[in-house]
Design an enzyme around this catalytic site. Structure first.
Site, short mmCIF file in Angstrom:
data_model
loop_
_atom_site.label_atom_id
_atom_site.label_comp_id
_atom_site.label_asym_id
_atom_site.label_seq_id
_atom_site.Cartn_x
_atom_site.Cartn_y
_atom_site.Cartn_z
CG ASP A 36 24.01 -29.63 -48.92
OD1 ASP A 36 24.78 -30.09 -48.05
OD2 ASP A 36 22.83 -29.32 -48.70
CG ASP A 220 19.38 -28.82 -46.83
OD1 ASP A 220 19.57 -29.64 -45.90
OD2 ASP A 220 20.14 -28.72 -47.81
#
Ligand SMILES: CSC[C@H](NC(=O)[C@H](Cc1ccccc1)NC(=O)N1CCOCC1)C(=O)N[C@@H](CC1CCCCC1)[C@@H](O)C(=O)OC(C)C
Length: 331
Positions: A36, A220
């Site tokens: 992430d 992201d």
């Protein structure tokens, strides 16, 4: 040194998230983590997680590792953009990703996870690839795997080659020319407050004209969709028959039979086109003929997010040099 590991979609039907195998400890314990770039904590389901909160996830048991060390008195607690959360204590241990090893990586062990983590049995934890300034460990924040590995890497980079409904790759320490076409366009990154924040040079809906208005947002890998300013999102769905902004489903939906335009975004002079097929994310519920869009409004979030729907359309270089930059290439 270098590392290379697969990014595997957790659901074959739609790309909600990708997990990558890692090993922790001695002898190695293998877990599947969601890499992430929108956060900077490395946390895992563990022997410290209440069994009532575990549903099929693999766990890390520090007591079974001869190289684990408790980081005494250190705790962590994190809440993500979607409201999911976890907290716990901290060990250090040997850690590897795709052959790249870090000796004493901070491994945050969950003592509490929110229900959305419990129900997501394919995710055994997260590996944060944001800037270490975002790390939540107290009283001393810890370094990400990438920051710890940097000194061993030929080049201080990692790359994301995420794919549509198939396994992609995260590479560390090198840029694989076979994974992209043309040239890589590098753009500046603002590392404050800790995301890979860059400015896109504009967008186009379908074959419409390209609007050169800059869009600042974050790259992201841990977010499934693309979240952009409402003006862009309404311009897109104006081109989709039967599209409505559904309060009930929390975003733009349309008949799954609708024809969707592709969505193009600019990085410097390079244009990236997200195919129409990526722009229909999934039926709102299993078997429904109403589909949820892969492009949604960022107005409720406070930041524009180029999530997996966009990242799948490119080969992305996260350059951790000083100053950091983001490289984008077609593929
Ligand atoms: C708009 S920001 C929301 C974002 N979450 C998401 O994008 C989650 C990810 C997920 C994957 C698997 C299972 C459950 C959820 N997906 C999601 O909310 N979806 C609802 C809309 O349809 C697509 C799926 C988010 O919180 N991303 C986190 C990492 C994420 C990883 C998976 C577990 C939950 C946390 C992180 O990138 C983050 O907080 O970014 C900030 C900067 C927004």
């Amino acid at each position: 040194d270098t590392g290379s590991a697969a990014a595997v979609p957790i659901d074959p039907r739609f790309d909600i998230a990708y997990v990558t195998p890692v090993t922790i400890g001695t002898p190695p314990q293998t877990l599947q983590l969601d890499f992430d770039t929108g956060s900077s904590d490395l946390w895992v389901f563990s022997s410290h997680t209440p069994t009532s909160q575990i549903r099929g996830q693999e766990i890390y048991t520090p007591d079974k590792s001869t190289t684990s060390k408790l980081l005494d008195g250190h705790t962590w607690s994190i809440t993500y953009g979607d409201g999911s959360a976890s907290r716990g204590n901290v060990y250090t241990d040997n850690f590897t990703v795709g052959g790249l090893a870090v000796a004493s990586q901070a491994i945050q062990c969950a003592q509490q996870v929110s229900s959305s983590f419990t129900t997501e049995e394919s995710i055994d934890g997260l590996l944060g690839l944001g800037f270490s300034t975002l790390n939540t460990v107290n009283p001393a924040s810890q370094l990400t795997f990438f920051d710890n590995a940097k000194s061993k890497l030929g080049s201080p980079v990692f790359t994301a080659d995420l794919k549509n409904k198939q396994a992609g790759t995260y590479d560390f320490g090198f840029i694989d020319k076979a994974k992209y076409t043309g040239e890589i366009t590098y753009v500046p990154v603002n590392p404050d407050p800790g995301y890979w924040t860059f400015t896109s040079s504009g967008y186009a809906v379908g074959s419409g004209n390209f609007s050169g208005s800059p869009i600042t947002g974050i790259a992201d890998t841990g977010t499934s969709l693309v979240y952009l300013p409402t003006a862009i999102v309404t311009a897109y769905y104006r081109q989709v028959q039967g599209a409505t902004n559904s309060r009930n489903y929390g975003g733009y939906v349309f008949p799954c039979s609708a024809t969707l335009p592709p969505f193009t975004f600019g990085v410097g002079e390079t244009k990236f086109t997200i195919p129409a097929s990526y722009m229909s994310y999934a039926p709102v519920t299993d078997g429904s003929s109403t589909c949820f869009g892969g492009l949604q409004s960022s107005s409720g979030i406070g930041v524009n997010i180029w999530g997996d729907v966009a990242l799948k359309a490119a080969f992305v270089v996260f350059n951790g040099a000083n100053p950091p930059t983001l490289g984008w290439a077609t593929k």
